[in-house]
Design an enzyme around this catalytic site. Structure first.
Site, PDB file in Angstrom:
ATOM      1  N   ASP A   6     -66.980  62.477  89.325  1.00  0.00           N
ATOM      2  CA  ASP A   6     -67.233  61.104  89.758  1.00  0.00           C
ATOM      3  C   ASP A   6     -66.240  60.625  90.812  1.00  0.00           C
ATOM      4  O   ASP A   6     -66.063  59.427  90.984  1.00  0.00           O
ATOM      5  CB  ASP A   6     -67.219  60.141  88.553  1.00  0.00           C
ATOM      6  N   GLU A   7     -65.577  61.541  91.524  1.00  0.00           N
ATOM      7  CA  GLU A   7     -64.636  61.064  92.530  1.00  0.00           C
ATOM      8  C   GLU A   7     -64.502  62.013  93.708  1.00  0.00           C
ATOM      9  O   GLU A   7     -64.700  63.216  93.582  1.00  0.00           O
ATOM     10  CB  GLU A   7     -63.269  60.793  91.906  1.00  0.00           C
ATOM     11  N   ASP A  56     -63.881  56.413  93.223  1.00  0.00           N
ATOM     12  CA  ASP A  56     -64.019  56.837  91.827  1.00  0.00           C
ATOM     13  C   ASP A  56     -65.004  55.906  91.133  1.00  0.00           C
ATOM     14  O   ASP A  56     -64.870  54.684  91.213  1.00  0.00           O
ATOM     15  CB  ASP A  56     -62.649  56.789  91.129  1.00  0.00           C
TER      16      ASP A  56
HETATM   17  P1  DGT Z   1     -62.738  54.801  84.806  1.00  0.00           P
HETATM   18  O1  DGT Z   1     -62.683  55.688  86.017  1.00  0.00           O
HETATM   19  O2  DGT Z   1     -61.407  54.516  84.218  1.00  0.00           O
HETATM   20  O3  DGT Z   1     -63.546  53.558  85.005  1.00  0.00           O
HETATM   21  O4  DGT Z   1     -63.513  55.592  83.634  1.00  0.00           O
HETATM   22  P2  DGT Z   1     -64.221  57.017  83.689  1.00  0.00           P
HETATM   23  O5  DGT Z   1     -64.961  57.159  82.404  1.00  0.00           O
HETATM   24  O6  DGT Z   1     -65.050  57.165  84.925  1.00  0.00           O
HETATM   25  O7  DGT Z   1     -62.958  57.991  83.696  1.00  0.00           O
HETATM   26  P3  DGT Z   1     -62.638  59.232  84.650  1.00  0.00           P
HETATM   27  O8  DGT Z   1     -62.934  58.913  86.076  1.00  0.00           O
HETATM   28  O9  DGT Z   1     -61.234  59.630  84.318  1.00  0.00           O
HETATM   29  O10 DGT Z   1     -63.570  60.388  84.127  1.00  0.00           O
HETATM   30  C1  DGT Z   1     -64.888  60.608  84.606  1.00  0.00           C
HETATM   31  C2  DGT Z   1     -65.762  61.127  83.463  1.00  0.00           C
HETATM   32  O11 DGT Z   1     -65.179  62.314  82.906  1.00  0.00           O
HETATM   33  C3  DGT Z   1     -65.875  60.166  82.295  1.00  0.00           C
HETATM   34  O12 DGT Z   1     -66.892  59.194  82.479  1.00  0.00           O
HETATM   35  C4  DGT Z   1     -66.160  61.088  81.147  1.00  0.00           C
HETATM   36  C5  DGT Z   1     -65.370  62.337  81.483  1.00  0.00           C
HETATM   37  N1  DGT Z   1     -64.070  62.312  80.775  1.00  0.00           N
HETATM   38  C6  DGT Z   1     -62.932  61.694  81.162  1.00  0.00           C
HETATM   39  N2  DGT Z   1     -61.950  61.850  80.255  1.00  0.00           N
HETATM   40  C7  DGT Z   1     -62.475  62.603  79.260  1.00  0.00           C
HETATM   41  C8  DGT Z   1     -61.964  63.104  78.003  1.00  0.00           C
HETATM   42  O13 DGT Z   1     -60.790  62.890  77.625  1.00  0.00           O
HETATM   43  N3  DGT Z   1     -62.828  63.863  77.255  1.00  0.00           N
HETATM   44  C9  DGT Z   1     -64.121  64.133  77.654  1.00  0.00           C
HETATM   45  N4  DGT Z   1     -64.905  64.882  76.885  1.00  0.00           N
HETATM   46  N5  DGT Z   1     -64.633  63.657  78.807  1.00  0.00           N
HETATM   47  C10 DGT Z   1     -63.835  62.896  79.589  1.00  0.00           C
HETATM   48 CA    CA Z   2     -64.113  57.176  86.996  1.00  0.00          CA
HETATM   49 CA    CA Z   3     -62.588  60.246  87.976  1.00  0.00          CA
END
Ligand code: DGT
Ligand code: CA
Ligand code: CA
Length: 363
Positions: A104-105, A4
């Protein structure tokens, strides 16, 4: 293993503008109703220290980052999809079997290539992290376990830039102190219900009588919760043969409204995309363009055909028409331009290419 990417959208933004790396970066979905209406999509870990999280309102994030030199950016989906394609190509090359589960995973079954040895899997995971770092300047977090359920929870265990290995004999000790909400399928409602039963941790759930779980949640869920709490999962890593789209985006040498200089660039993108679809024996029904104008606003247009495009000239022609029309609707100059094809289907010989083109209907 489950790979991820860390703070994916915000990290993607950092790769195209490294000068923002040491600042809080917040990627936003602006609803457009008023200047700051909308929600945070994601934020880098510097912004998270101030309490900024996915899903909170933009004005709240601005409040938390008051008097801080923070960067707020609009989401640029075409750009993240393009990076995602590159990530997935790297990940896929390291797997016996591969399953993408988000932008992203992905799960990688590496049982055969590691001979089932967790230390070998750890070396491989480190090599994958290094490759993502050197080739794409991205950090990732990887979880390794005896099955998908454990790999996924392990990947969340240490972030960012984490690597967590849980061998079979460590599963029980790893899972039991974690909150039940960490299990896939235990959402807010289920978690609240379990709390009323005195089940807070995965260990509590493991000790709970399975017959009681069945009487409360039904046979299928009751058995699933019981097995999951023990770390049992035999779902295979399975390729989902449904890539939804291919896209490419590129920054122009200079901001312009000149159709022929834009098309010079988009024709290159069309050819790159077309070659990828050709290799994978796919044709597509929807053609889209994306444009970032010199005020940084992002726009997309698309057209869906009744029968698939299987010819690069037709692709270029549709892109040309979409740009012609788009430029007639704005006075601003284009800064970045992109092409995306979607609605993919397996190629079948015997298509009437010209007819498909004349059947074009705007959407
Ligand atoms: P991490 O994995 O905790 O380091 O952070 P992220 O940002 O990679 O989180 P992840 O893997 O759950 O989600 C991947 C992408 O999906 C994130 O960069 C932006 C999008 N995303 C996640 N959650 C939300 C949300 O609640 N709303 C929107 N609009 N997009 C989201
Ligand atoms: Ca992520
Ligand atoms: Ca993810």
């Amino acid at each position: 293993m489950l790979v991820d990417l860390d703070y994916f959208y915000a990290q993607a933004e950092e790769t195209r503008n490294p000068s923002i790396r040491d600042k809080p970066v917040v990627v936003c979905v602006y609803s457009g109703r008023s200047e700051d209406s909308g929600a945070v999509s994601t934020a880098n870990y510097i912004a998270r220290k101030y309490g900024v999280r996915s899903g909170i309102p933009i004005f709240q994030a601005k409040k938390k980052l008051e008097n801080v030199n923070a960067v707020f950016l609009p989401v640029d989906d075409a750009f993240y999809e393009e990076i995602s394609e590159r990530i997935m190509a790297i990940l896929r090359s390291h797997a016996d079997r591969f399953e993408q589960t988000g932008i992203d995973e992905a799960f990688l079954d590496v049982t055969e290539k590691t001979g089932g040895d967790f230390q070998e899997a750890k070396k491989l995971a480190q090599a994958i992290k290094n490759e993502l770092k050197t080739r794409l300047a991205l950090t990732s977090s990887i979880g390794i376990g005896p099955n998908k359920l454990i790999a996924k929870i392990a990947a969340d265990n240490q972030k960012p830039d984490g690597l967590t290995i849980i061998e079979s004999e460590q599963v029980e000790a790893f899972l039991s102190p974690l909150p039940v909400g960490r299990l896939i399928g235990v959402g807010t409602k289920t978690r609240e219900k379990m709390q009323t039963l005195g089940i807070n941790t995965i260990g509590d759930l493991a000790k709970y009588d399975v017959q009681k779980l069945i009487s409360i949640f039904g046979k299928v869920l009751g058995v699933y919760f019981h097995d999951a709490s023990l770390g049992l999962d035999d779902a295979p890593v399975q390729e989902k043969n449904e890539v939804e789209s291919f896209s490419r985006i590129s920054t122009l040498k200079e901001d312009t409204r000149d159709l022929s200089s834009i098309l010079e660039r988009t024709n290159q993108l069309c050819n790159e995309i077309y070659n990828v679809t050709l290799q994978q024996k796919l044709v597509f029904k929807t053609v889209g363009i994306s444009v970032v104008l010199n005020d940084m606003s992002v726009h997309t247009r698309s057209r869906t055909l009744e029968t698939p495009v299987d010819n690069v000239e037709v692709l270029e022609e549709i892109v040309k028409e979409l740009f012609e029309k788009f430029l007639s609707e704005t006075v601003l100059e284009a800064r970045r331009v992109g092409v995306k094809v979607s609605n993919l289907v397996k190629e079948q010989k015997s298509q009437k290419q010209i007819t498909s083109f004349f059947n074009a209907t705007p959407n």
